[in-house]
Structures are given as structure tokens and as C-alpha cells.
Design a protein around this motif. Structure first.
Motif, PDB file in Angstrom:
ATOM      1  N   GLU A   7      88.137  40.861  37.637  1.00  0.00           N
ATOM      2  CA  GLU A   7      87.943  40.812  39.082  1.00  0.00           C
ATOM      3  C   GLU A   7      87.814  39.351  39.514  1.00  0.00           C
ATOM      4  O   GLU A   7      87.094  38.597  38.865  1.00  0.00           O
ATOM      5  CB  GLU A   7      86.683  41.584  39.497  1.00  0.00           C
ATOM      6  N   ALA A   8      88.447  38.960  40.601  1.00  0.00           N
ATOM      7  CA  ALA A   8      89.306  39.771  41.418  1.00  0.00           C
ATOM      8  C   ALA A   8      90.759  39.765  40.914  1.00  0.00           C
ATOM      9  O   ALA A   8      91.412  40.815  40.867  1.00  0.00           O
ATOM     10  CB  ALA A   8      89.275  39.251  42.844  1.00  0.00           C
ATOM     11  N   GLU A   9      91.267  38.630  40.498  1.00  0.00           N
ATOM     12  CA  GLU A   9      92.683  38.549  40.176  1.00  0.00           C
ATOM     13  C   GLU A   9      92.909  37.929  38.802  1.00  0.00           C
ATOM     14  O   GLU A   9      93.772  37.060  38.623  1.00  0.00           O
ATOM     15  CB  GLU A   9      93.407  37.783  41.298  1.00  0.00           C
TER      16      GLU A   9
ATOM     17  N   ASN B 224      80.909  33.626  34.665  1.00  0.00           N
ATOM     18  CA  ASN B 224      80.853  32.984  35.984  1.00  0.00           C
ATOM     19  C   ASN B 224      79.812  33.601  36.914  1.00  0.00           C
ATOM     20  O   ASN B 224      79.232  32.913  37.741  1.00  0.00           O
ATOM     21  CB  ASN B 224      82.225  33.058  36.669  1.00  0.00           C
ATOM     22  N   MET B 225      79.638  34.919  36.805  1.00  0.00           N
ATOM     23  CA  MET B 225      78.752  35.592  37.750  1.00  0.00           C
ATOM     24  C   MET B 225      77.600  36.240  36.995  1.00  0.00           C
ATOM     25  O   MET B 225      77.303  35.858  35.880  1.00  0.00           O
ATOM     26  CB  MET B 225      79.526  36.678  38.503  1.00  0.00           C
ATOM     27  N   GLY B 226      76.985  37.227  37.617  1.00  0.00           N
ATOM     28  CA  GLY B 226      75.890  37.944  36.967  1.00  0.00           C
ATOM     29  C   GLY B 226      76.395  38.963  35.954  1.00  0.00           C
ATOM     30  O   GLY B 226      75.924  39.014  34.822  1.00  0.00           O
ATOM     31  N   ALA B 227      77.349  39.765  36.365  1.00  0.00           N
ATOM     32  CA  ALA B 227      77.855  40.808  35.489  1.00  0.00           C
ATOM     33  C   ALA B 227      79.087  41.441  36.125  1.00  0.00           C
ATOM     34  O   ALA B 227      79.425  41.131  37.273  1.00  0.00           O
ATOM     35  CB  ALA B 227      76.795  41.883  35.263  1.00  0.00           C
ATOM     36  N   MET B 228      79.739  42.334  35.362  1.00  0.00           N
ATOM     37  CA  MET B 228      80.972  42.949  35.848  1.00  0.00           C
ATOM     38  C   MET B 228      81.042  44.411  35.449  1.00  0.00           C
ATOM     39  O   MET B 228      80.806  44.771  34.304  1.00  0.00           O
ATOM     40  CB  MET B 228      82.169  42.163  35.283  1.00  0.00           C
ATOM     41  N   GLU B 229      81.423  45.220  36.431  1.00  0.00           N
ATOM     42  CA  GLU B 229      81.316  46.688  36.302  1.00  0.00           C
ATOM     43  C   GLU B 229      82.536  47.363  35.662  1.00  0.00           C
ATOM     44  O   GLU B 229      82.801  48.539  35.952  1.00  0.00           O
ATOM     45  CB  GLU B 229      81.104  47.276  37.703  1.00  0.00           C
TER      46      GLU B 229
ATOM     47  N   PHE C 299      75.758  51.518  39.040  1.00  0.00           N
ATOM     48  CA  PHE C 299      76.020  52.245  40.297  1.00  0.00           C
ATOM     49  C   PHE C 299      77.452  52.027  40.786  1.00  0.00           C
ATOM     50  O   PHE C 299      78.009  52.872  41.481  1.00  0.00           O
ATOM     51  CB  PHE C 299      75.015  51.844  41.384  1.00  0.00           C
ATOM     52  N   HIS C 300      78.035  50.891  40.412  1.00  0.00           N
ATOM     53  CA  HIS C 300      79.437  50.658  40.761  1.00  0.00           C
ATOM     54  C   HIS C 300      80.359  51.754  40.209  1.00  0.00           C
ATOM     55  O   HIS C 300      81.455  51.948  40.720  1.00  0.00           O
ATOM     56  CB  HIS C 300      79.920  49.319  40.200  1.00  0.00           C
ATOM     57  N   ASN C 301      79.904  52.433  39.151  1.00  0.00           N
ATOM     58  CA  ASN C 301      80.807  53.427  38.573  1.00  0.00           C
ATOM     59  C   ASN C 301      81.259  54.430  39.634  1.00  0.00           C
ATOM     60  O   ASN C 301      82.409  54.870  39.634  1.00  0.00           O
ATOM     61  CB  ASN C 301      80.137  54.145  37.398  1.00  0.00           C
TER      62      ASN C 301
ATOM     63  N   LEU D 261      82.889  47.042  50.984  1.00  0.00           N
ATOM     64  CA  LEU D 261      82.843  48.505  50.826  1.00  0.00           C
ATOM     65  C   LEU D 261      82.129  48.863  49.530  1.00  0.00           C
ATOM     66  O   LEU D 261      81.288  49.757  49.492  1.00  0.00           O
ATOM     67  CB  LEU D 261      84.270  49.068  50.793  1.00  0.00           C
ATOM     68  N   LYS D 262      82.470  48.146  48.460  1.00  0.00           N
ATOM     69  CA  LYS D 262      81.790  48.442  47.195  1.00  0.00           C
ATOM     70  C   LYS D 262      80.577  47.554  46.986  1.00  0.00           C
ATOM     71  O   LYS D 262      79.576  48.006  46.445  1.00  0.00           O
ATOM     72  CB  LYS D 262      82.768  48.349  46.012  1.00  0.00           C
ATOM     73  N   GLU D 263      80.638  46.292  47.411  1.00  0.00           N
ATOM     74  CA  GLU D 263      79.531  45.388  47.097  1.00  0.00           C
ATOM     75  C   GLU D 263      78.315  45.598  47.997  1.00  0.00           C
ATOM     76  O   GLU D 263      77.187  45.651  47.532  1.00  0.00           O
ATOM     77  CB  GLU D 263      80.007  43.926  47.128  1.00  0.00           C
TER      78      GLU D 263
ATOM     79  N   ILE E 180      90.186  34.591  47.120  1.00  0.00           N
ATOM     80  CA  ILE E 180      89.238  35.704  47.253  1.00  0.00           C
ATOM     81  C   ILE E 180      87.938  35.443  46.501  1.00  0.00           C
ATOM     82  O   ILE E 180      86.857  35.868  46.921  1.00  0.00           O
ATOM     83  CB  ILE E 180      89.875  37.058  46.824  1.00  0.00           C
ATOM     84  N   ASN E 181      88.012  34.706  45.400  1.00  0.00           N
ATOM     85  CA  ASN E 181      86.769  34.457  44.661  1.00  0.00           C
ATOM     86  C   ASN E 181      85.729  33.708  45.486  1.00  0.00           C
ATOM     87  O   ASN E 181      84.542  33.753  45.187  1.00  0.00           O
ATOM     88  CB  ASN E 181      87.056  33.700  43.371  1.00  0.00           C
ATOM     89  N   ASN E 182      86.174  33.025  46.544  1.00  0.00           N
ATOM     90  CA  ASN E 182      85.211  32.351  47.429  1.00  0.00           C
ATOM     91  C   ASN E 182      84.485  33.329  48.348  1.00  0.00           C
ATOM     92  O   ASN E 182      83.608  32.931  49.105  1.00  0.00           O
ATOM     93  CB  ASN E 182      85.926  31.313  48.301  1.00  0.00           C
TER      94      ASN E 182
HETATM   95  N1  B3K Z   1      82.084  42.774  40.906  1.00  0.00           N
HETATM   96  C1  B3K Z   1      81.568  41.655  40.152  1.00  0.00           C
HETATM   97  C2  B3K Z   1      81.939  40.342  40.719  1.00  0.00           C
HETATM   98  C3  B3K Z   1      83.252  39.816  40.304  1.00  0.00           C
HETATM   99  C4  B3K Z   1      83.395  38.384  40.690  1.00  0.00           C
HETATM  100  C5  B3K Z   1      84.772  37.891  40.802  1.00  0.00           C
HETATM  101  N2  B3K Z   1      84.841  36.477  41.048  1.00  0.00           N
HETATM  102  C6  B3K Z   1      80.091  41.692  40.027  1.00  0.00           C
HETATM  103  C7  B3K Z   1      79.382  42.673  40.870  1.00  0.00           C
HETATM  104  O1  B3K Z   1      79.308  42.526  42.067  1.00  0.00           O
HETATM  105  O2  B3K Z   1      78.903  43.633  40.345  1.00  0.00           O
END
Ligand code: B3K
Ligand code: ZN
Length: 904
Positions: free
Chosen positions: A106-108, A244-249, A285-287, A303-305, A361-363
Motif C-alpha cells: 500500500e498504496a502503490e 515506514n509506518m506503524g503497520a499494514m493490514e 479491524f481492517h480485515n 473510507l477505510k482509515e 498518494i503516500n503524502n
Molecule cells: N494502511 C496502512 C498504511 C499504508 C501506508 C502507505 N504509505 C496502515 C494502516 O492504516 O493500517
């Protein structure tokens, strides 16, 4: 449209071969027959279409696309590409961390792995074959279920994974690594058994309990509160230190920053524990909100975040379970909004919750899309009640499971499930900027009536000069002279029609039918459902619906002039202007039954004083703090009937960033001086009370991260930090003893931080801390962070720290711990008059950009508010921004941020 994807990986850090067999069908809605696939930084080795090898003339290879002109209606493509994961420092796509393979799509990022229509509305079924050296990469994971594994003979092995659910490419993941796991069989409420795993590097197996516990709590909570069940037989969490971020679903295979997995009392603080619970919950919960129902395009990200942040906020609050606990989490959310989202909404990167354009989009993984997005979701619940909101959620899943949809679809589900017109509510998605709600009040003693007139406006934001009125839920209560809530009776709309309504909105509000909707709230449930019954004497909080530019609400049967408590529970993400008198604020700070507004009254009392102290500090005048304020603080500090966690919240002063947002021209040094003066004064005048609170809030015995214990530690450590602003021998001894005797990281880190920040010679403690924890990367991050935010840490000190052997720009957590902490968390030093820290900023944005554009672009945001500073500082800031903007090559990520900052 993609039906199936079969991926084969021959994993080699320097040269990985990816074979992709993808079945595509022409989208009947598309006029074009050209097949366009995305691809980035990958080398095409071979391309077959329906079994035939294509020669270079039969396809077009653009910079980031592969096009097959006039493709057949049904196509099987076999695409073989090469990539170099160990050269991939962007941490997007397939990369190597500590010698192992991980992905982030995510995203690309999927286009950095193979050629593909890499957009979220393309959902397909995936089968994945992983092959790698067994010794180096004993664990091979991907989404879904493991269907086969075995040896390949040449020291290599393989694993085949199949994901039974259709998913967008951004949810693809693989891990090939030397890891170990804590695992558990867990029984769902339906009786089905699932396998849960938390994968970490070998030395970290003693730090996985809390993540596992949080995962089980998340599963249970999603079943109980929303009737949503885990849809896979296996659910995995993998921790990686470069992220890069906290985590990924990713479906069934969540990949986490180690920061949000690893914890034991020795290395993790209460805040770390809370973060783990929230992020484990969030990804789980993203599931449903993200994976089963995903985004049609990236404009719909919230919508999802927004929805998933709302869900994780509710989860954390429910886990505490008490009313005050819930309120304390709400106060934290309000803090985050004011600290980060309001400034974003007022700056050059301001964008609506549903952005309508972007370069990168990452911004746009921002506090606006996430936290303001969560506020927007919360407002539905406030307007519709908890039951009404639940009906809306049920309808949303009923309609859209398995689909890629838009924010409007969510709003429609909420409206339709409740028979409500939520047309005007759409503006929360399309208009940027923080609305300002102004409240004026009038007491009519003769008529025993009390009027609250609410008006709204919203400042211009880039590309949006004029705004239309929002649909704003404003929760209101009235306090009598003894501080008790008055029963509320709102005058019926018909008689209210006499009241002057002010400026009419320009467009469609007449069709919204919101003549003066009100919701009842009783007790602690912020959103009790049912029709408002203004005659119910138990009603002490009403949710007023402000839909016009100005509206007056008239309460009857009010026998004395009340004190209004407006925007209870922070019922909307707005700035509330209300010319409260000091007495009214003191009354609310003492009595408001709504803990959030009680806290808020204290913040207003402090902020008013701080905003007077700042110019005095700038002019070098003698600073003074009035006894009234001190007495109010003393009262809360010593009120043992209040939860420790709440008392701590009430005693934290508005941050330097928040103070700055209230000033026309920001003077960071004067702000720092004023705030420190206030903390020092409280530390001195309330010395005895603080010492008593310190002694009374110890948490002896085994460490537990529960909210009550964490609250005590927070209050105790706040007391210590106040005592340490200008420490006497007693305070110094307390801090030193606490450092020596601490049985957990919360207390140890708080003691060290107090020692460093007091300006006392803390060298010895810093060294000991480092020696004790040098093998714990996350603790070393804390060590850097504390030093970078110390009031005396100037840019030279930070540069010196960067020479430390443990420092590296390549690891995002480490870069953030030092550079971001300094640029964002030490304003009086970052804005040093000579502009030297701005040069430091520019230098590191540029250096980071060469490695990792996403991280660089985050750092670039530190300069967002540059136009708010004194002209002399602006000269330096502009120069630094222009230096970055003029660098070549420069990523789109950073270019977007700095060019928006420089734009008029
Ligand atoms: N959906 C990911 C974030 C992805 C970041 C892309 N640059 C984390 C989250 O919101 O759960
Ligand atoms: Zn998320």
C-alpha cells in the motif's frame, strides 16, 4: 479486470525473479482495448500473452507502464521480471531488512514487484509460490492458507500459499525470513478454531505476549460489538524493524513495525503498550473495514482509515471499560487533533477528508484522512445513536461486502438504515479546514429561558475559498450554581421559529429537513438512541444539530442563569469560540459532569494565561501567575476522588505547538519561556502537593499495563516532571532513585527524561541507560528521542548525536527518534534565530529523499507552518524550502510537500 494471479518468487536479495501469471478480462465499461499495467524499478525479462512470447515491438515499455495495444478480450499474461530487494531502501515493494525479505504494497508498491493494474478496485484471487534458501530464510509466509511446502534439493525450499478471498494488490504480502513465533489456537464465538501467530526475530520472543493478547481481544471485540468474525483459519502478525509506518493490514499477514509489537515491562512504556493494543486492533479491524470492503480509488482512503481509526478508538475505550477511562482516551484524541490535525487543516497541505487531487498518494496518509476521518465517523454515531450507527454498519456490509466502494456509499448506508437525510453531511468529506463554531448565550430571567446561539464559519484552504455550512452535532449541557446538571427542555421548533436565524446558507440545506434536530444523551453513554424527548427530566445532555450559518436554541424552565457546557465529549472536530468568563471556566473545571469538557475548561484557563504570558516573556517582563489558577490546579491535583489518569490529563498544559496555533505571529522562544514558567511555578508553589501525589501514586509489585496502574504512573511522573523543572535536592534525589529502582520502562524512562530535561548533569544516567539497553533498538530510539527534545538540545547537539555509532538514517524509527523528534518536538531550538536548524532540516530532507522518499516527505512537513513565524525567520525558512525544491533529482513525494509550502 483480473480474475486470478499466480505469483512465483525465486527469492535472492540481489536478484529476485518474479513470475506472474495473471488472467485478465476486458472491462465492458471501458472504451479502450489497450491493456495498461503499472511497473516501477523492475526489469522485464519475458512476456507471454496467451502462450505466445511477445517480441519488444508487440508491447510498449514506458517509464512506469507496460502497454499492450488492442489486447484480446481474454488474456493470460505470463510476465517475468527481475528486482533487487537488497538495493530497495524505499521500504516499498519487496525489500530486505536485517537480511530477510518483507513487502509493503500500500498504496502503490505492488508495481515494484511485478507489472500489474495496481489500483484498489482491481480485486483478484492470489496463489503464491515462494522459493528461497532454507538456511537463510527458514520461514516463508504469504496471504491466506499454506497449501503446500517442501524441499527443492539444492538447499532451497518452497511454500505455496493461497488466499481464498479476492483482494486488491495493495493487500498482497510475503515474508521470507529467519523468525520464530508465539502461536496459539483460538476458538471463535462460532466454535471455529483458528491459528494465531506473532512472528519476531529470535531474541524477541519474550516480547510477544501483549500483541497476542491484544489480537485475541480484538477478535473478541469485533465479534461482540459488530458481529464481525475472522474469515480465515490463520492470522499472522510479523514484526520488522525497518518499516515506514506503524503497520499494514495485508490479508491474513499483517506486517508491523516492531514498535507496535514488541513489549515487556523492561523495555516498553505504558504508552507503548497502549500503542500496541491500538495498532494490533486497527490492523485486525481492517480485515472487514478495508479488506472485505475496500476503496474504489485512493481518494476514498478515509473510507477505510477513518472508519478503522474510529473502530480502534472504540476498542481501546471499551478495553478500559470505565466512564473516566473512556473520557481519558477521548481527551487523548482531542489532543492529537489539536496538536497535528488542526495545524494541517490550516496549512499549505490542507485537504478534505476525501482529497480531490494528489501528486503522491503516500503524502495523504495524514491526520486529516485518519483522525479527522475518524471524527467524521464518530459524528454519525453521535447523530444516529449507537444503535442507529450499528444499523448503518450492518447495512454497509450487507450492501458492499466484496466490493471496492466510496465514502458516499458509507454515508448512504448510514442514512438509509436510519431513514435520515444526510446530504449536507457530505461536506465533511469535501470541504477542508477546521470549522469555527461561535456560541453566544442569553438568559431571560423573566421567562426562565436560556438561549444558545450557535454560528459557524470555516476558513479558506488551498483551492477552497468559500465554504458552505456543515452539519455539526453540538452536545450541550447546563450547570446550575452548585455544579449540578440541569434537566434540559428544548423549546419546540415551531415556537423557536420566531428566533432569528441569521444568514441563510447558500444552497441545499432547505432539503435537509433539519429543522432543529436534537438527540438525547443520558448518563455516560454518549449516544443513547431513540427519539429526543425534551420533557424527560433525566436528560442533561442534548445534541443540537447546527446545520445553518446561525441557529438559536432556546431552553425553557431554566430557573437560574446556568453555566453552559458546550461541545461535550468533543462532539465535532471544530474550534469552539465562547467568551466564557474565568468564573464560568472555573465552575466547569470543578463540576462539569462531562469529563472531556471539564478537562477542556482547564485547558482554556491555562491557554488564556499562556497567551498573555507569551508577549510578556517576549518583552522580557517579569512573569506572574495568579492564585486563582494555581488554586484550581491544586484542587484537581489533590482531588483523590478523581482518577489519576484524569488528573494527569487535567494538569498537562497546552503544548507549545497548540499555543503557537493561537498566535498570529509565532514566537517559539517566548512560548517556551512562558510555558516553562508556568510549569516551574506550579512545580514550586504546589511542591508539597506534588510530593504527596508522587508518594501516593506508586505502583509497587509486578508491572501491569492496565489503565488504572498506567494512570497512577502517569500522574506520578507528571508530578516528578513539574518538580524537576527547577529541581531542588529532594526532586533530584527522587528522580535519581526512581531511575535506579525502576522495575519498568515507564518509570525508568520518565526519570531519565526528567533528569535530562531539567538541565541537570544527566550524563552518567544517559550512559547507564544506553549500556543497559544497547541491544534493544526500540529503547535506543527512546534514548535518542529524549535527548533531541531536551530544551537545551540545539542543532549542534543533535548533529553530535548523529555521529553516535548507533545512529543511521536508513532505519526510519531511528531517523524519526532523532531528526523528527528535534524538528517537530523541540520548537524553541528548531526555530533558532540564526536559521541553522532549517539548514539541518533541508540537508536531511535531501539525504533521506535519496534513500526513502516517503520518510523524507514526512520530514518535509515540519516546515508546513513557516508563514506563521516572524519575517526574519521566514527568510531563513524560505531559503531552506527553496534549497530542497531546487534539488535534483527529487522525489514526487518531497516535491509535492515543498512546492505546496512555497505556493502562495
Ligand atoms: N494502511 C496502512 C498504511 C499504508 C501506508 C502507505 N504509505 C496502515 C494502516 O492504516 O493500517
Ligand atoms: Zn489503517
Amino acid at each position: 479486470m483480473v480474475e486470478t494471479v499466480e505469483l512465483g518468487f525465486d527469492l535472492d536479495p540481489a536478484r529476485t525473479i518474479v513470475a506472474n501469471r495473471v488472467t485478465l478480462r476486458h472491462n465492458p465499461d471501458s472504451k479502450s482495448r489497450d491493456l495498461v499495467l503499472h511497473g516501477e524499478e523492475i526489469e522485464l525479462v519475458a512476456l507471454r500473452m496467451n502462450g505466445t512470447l511477445l517480441a519488444p515491438g508487440q508491447y510498449l515499455l514506458g517509464a512506469n507502464t507496460l502497454t499492450i495495444r488492442k489486447a484480446p478480450l481474454n488474456v493470460v499474461l505470463e510476465i517475468e521480471t527481475l528486482c533487487a530487494p537488497d538495493q530497495n531502501t524505499t521500504l516499498s515493494g519487496l525489500y530486505v531488512s536485517n537480511g530477510s525479505f518483507y513487502t509493503q504494497c500500500e498504496a502503490e508498491g505492488f508495481r515494484r514487484i511485478t507489472y500489474f493494474p495496481d489500483r484498489p478496485d482491481v480485486m483478484a484471487k492470489y496463489t503464491v509460490m515462494l522459493r528461497a534458501n532454507k538456511e537463510q530464510f527458514p520461514v516463508l509466509l504469504s496471504n491466506g492458507n499454506l497449501v503446500e511446502e517442501g524441499e527443492l534439493g539444492d538447499g532451497r525450499h518452497y511454500a505455496k500459499w493461497e488466499d481464498p478471498f479476492k483482494k486488491p494488490s495493495y493487500l498482497f504480502a510475503l515474508v521470507a525470513a529467519r523468525l520464530v513465533c508465539q502461536e496459539e489456537r483460538y476458538t471463535l464465538q462460532s466454535g471455529r478454531e483458528v491459528l494465531l501467530q506473532v512472528w519476531v526475530e529470535e531474541g524477541n520472543l519474550d516480547k510477544t505476549d501483549y500483541a497476542m493478547q491484544s489480537l485475541k481481544n480484538s477478535i473478541r471485540w469485533d465479534e461482540e460489538r459488530w458481529n464481525l468474525e475472522l474469515d480465515l483459519d490463520r492470522f499472522m502478525i510479523v514484526a520488522v524493524s525497518d518499516f515506514n509506518m506503524g503497520a499494514m493490514e495485508n490479508k491474513g499477514l499483517n506486517i508491523f513495525n516492531t514498535k507496535y509489537v514488541l513489549a515487556n515491562p523492561r523495555v516498553a512504556t505504558d504508552i507503548d503498550y497502549a500503542g500496541i493494543e491500538a495498532v494490533v486492533g486497527h490492523e485486525y479491524f481492517h480485515n472487514w473495514t478495508g479488506n472485505r470492503v475496500t476503496c474504489r480509488d485512493w481518494f476514498q482512503l478515509s473510507l477505510k482509515e477513518g472508519l478503522t481509526v474510529f473502530r480502534d478508538q472504540e476498542f481501546s475505550a471499551d478495553m478500559i471499560g470505565t466512564d473516566t477511562g473512556r473520557a481519558v482516551t477521548r481527551i487523548d484524541q482531542v489532543r492529537t487533533l489539536r496538536q497535528a490535525q488542526f495545524p494541517e487543516d490550516a496549512g499549505p497541505m490542507a485537504h478534505p477528508v476525501r482529497p480531490d487531487s494528489f501528486v503522491e498518494i503516500n503524502n495523504f496518509y495524514t491526520v486529516t484522512v485518519y483522525e479527522k476521518g475518524a471524527e467524521v465517523v464518530r459524528m454519525y454515531q453521535t447523530l444516529l445513536g449507537r444503535d442507529g450507527f450499528r444499523k448503518g454498519m450492518d447495512l454497509y456490509f450487507q450492501r458492499h461486502d466484496g466490493q471496492a466502494v466510496q465514502c458516499d456509499d458509507f454515508r448512504a448506508a448510514m442514512a438509509d438504515a436510519n431513514g435520515r437525510d444526510l446530504k449536507q453531511f457530505e461536506r465533511w468529506y469535501s470541504q477542508a479546514g477546521t470549522p469555527v463554531v461561535t456560541a453566544r448565550t442569553r438568559y431571560d430571567a423573566a421567562a426562565h429561558a436560556y438561549e444558545i446561539t450557535l454560528s459557524q464559519r470555516c476558513p479558506a484552504t488551498p483551492g477552497q475559498a468559500d465554504k458552505l455550512p456543515f452539519h455539526i452535532p453540538v452536545a450541550v449541557g447546563l450547570l446550575d450554581a452548585h455544579g449540578k446538571d440541569l434537566p434540559l427542555t428544548l423549546e419546540a421548533p415551531s415556537s423557536r421559529a420566531r428566533v432569528h436565524h441569521g444568514v441563510r446558507p447558500q444552497s441545499d440545506t432547505s432539503s435537509t429537513g433539519n429543522t432543529s434536530r436534537v438527540r438525547v444523551r443520558t448518563g455516560s453513554d454518549p449516544t443513547v438512541g431513540g427519539t429526543a424527548d425534551p420533557t424527560d427530566s433525566a436528560v442533561t445532555t442534548l445534541v443540537l444539530e447546527l446545520t445553518e450559518a446561525e441557529q438559536t436554541f432556546r431552553f425553557t424552565g431554566v430557573k437560574e442563569a446556568p453555566t453552559p457546557s458546550i461541545l461535550r465529549d468533543f462532539s465535532a472536530p471544530v474550534v469552539l469560540e465562547c467568551d466564557y468568563s474565568d468564573d464560568q471556566l472555573l465552575h466547569l473545571f470543578k463540576f462539569d459532569s462531562d469529563p472531556v469538557n471539564r478537562w477542556e475548561a482547564g485547558q482554556r484557563l491555562a491557554l488564556e494565561r499562556l497567551l498573555k504570558l507569551v508577549p510578556a516573556a517576549a518583552a522580557g517582563q517579569r512573569l506572574e501567575l495568579d492564585d486563582t489558577f494555581i488554586a484550581a490546579q491544586r484542587a484537581v491535583l489533590t482531588d483523590t476522588a478523581l482518577d489519576a489518569a484524569f488528573r494527569e490529563q487535567a494538569l498537562i498544559l497546552p503544548s507549545e505547538t497548540v499555543i503557537a496555533e493561537h498566535m498570529e505571529v509565532v514566537d517559539p522562544q517566548a512560548i517556551h519561556t512562558a510555558r516553562q514558567f508556568m510549569r516551574r511555578t506550579l512545580g514550586t508553589v504546589l511542591r508539597n502537593e506534588l510530593l504527596a501525589v508522587y508518594a501516593a501514586n506508586q505502583t509497587p509489585g509486578a508491572y501491569s499495563p492496565d489503565a488504572a496502574s498506567a494512570g497512577k504512573r502517569a500522574l506520578k511522573n507528571l508530578a516528578l516532571s513539574y518538580l524537576m523543572v527547577a529541581p531542588d535536592q529532594t526532586a533530584l534525589r527522587l528522580a535519581q532513585q526512581q531511575f535506579d529502582a525502576a522495575g519498568n520502562m515507564t518509570d525508568r524512562a520518565a526519570a531519565l527524561s526528567a533528569l535530562i530535561h531539567s538541565g541537570a548533569d544527566a550524563g552518567k544516567y544517559l550512559d547507564r541507560f544506553y549500556q543497559d539497553f544497547l541491544n534493544e533498538a526500540l529503547v535506543v530510539d527512546k534514548w535518542f528521542g529524549m535527548q533531541a527534545t531536551a530544551p537545551h538540545a540545539d542543532v549542534a547537539a543533535v548533529r553530535e548525536l548523529m555521529k553516535h555509532p548507533a545512529f543511521t538514517l536508513k532505519n526510519p524509527n531511528r531517523a524519526r527518534s532523532l531528526i523528527f523528534s528535534f524538528c517537530n518536538g523541540n520548537p524553541s531550538q528548531f526555530h533558532a534565530a540564526d536559521g541553522s536548524a532549517y539548514d539541518f532540516w533541508a540537508e536531511h530532507v535531501i539525504k533521506l529523499d535519496a534513500l526513502n522518499p516517503q520518510v523524507a516527505a514526512r520530514l518535509a512537513r515540519s516546515m508546513d507552518r513557516w508563514r506563521r513565524y516572524a519575517p526574519e525567520l521566514q527568510v531563513h525558512m524560505r531559503r531552506a524550502l527553496e534549497q530542497v525544491a531546487g534539488t535534483s533529482p527529487l522525489s514526487n513525494d518531497v516535491m509535492e510537500v515543498v512546492s505546496k509550502a512555497l505556493a502562495n
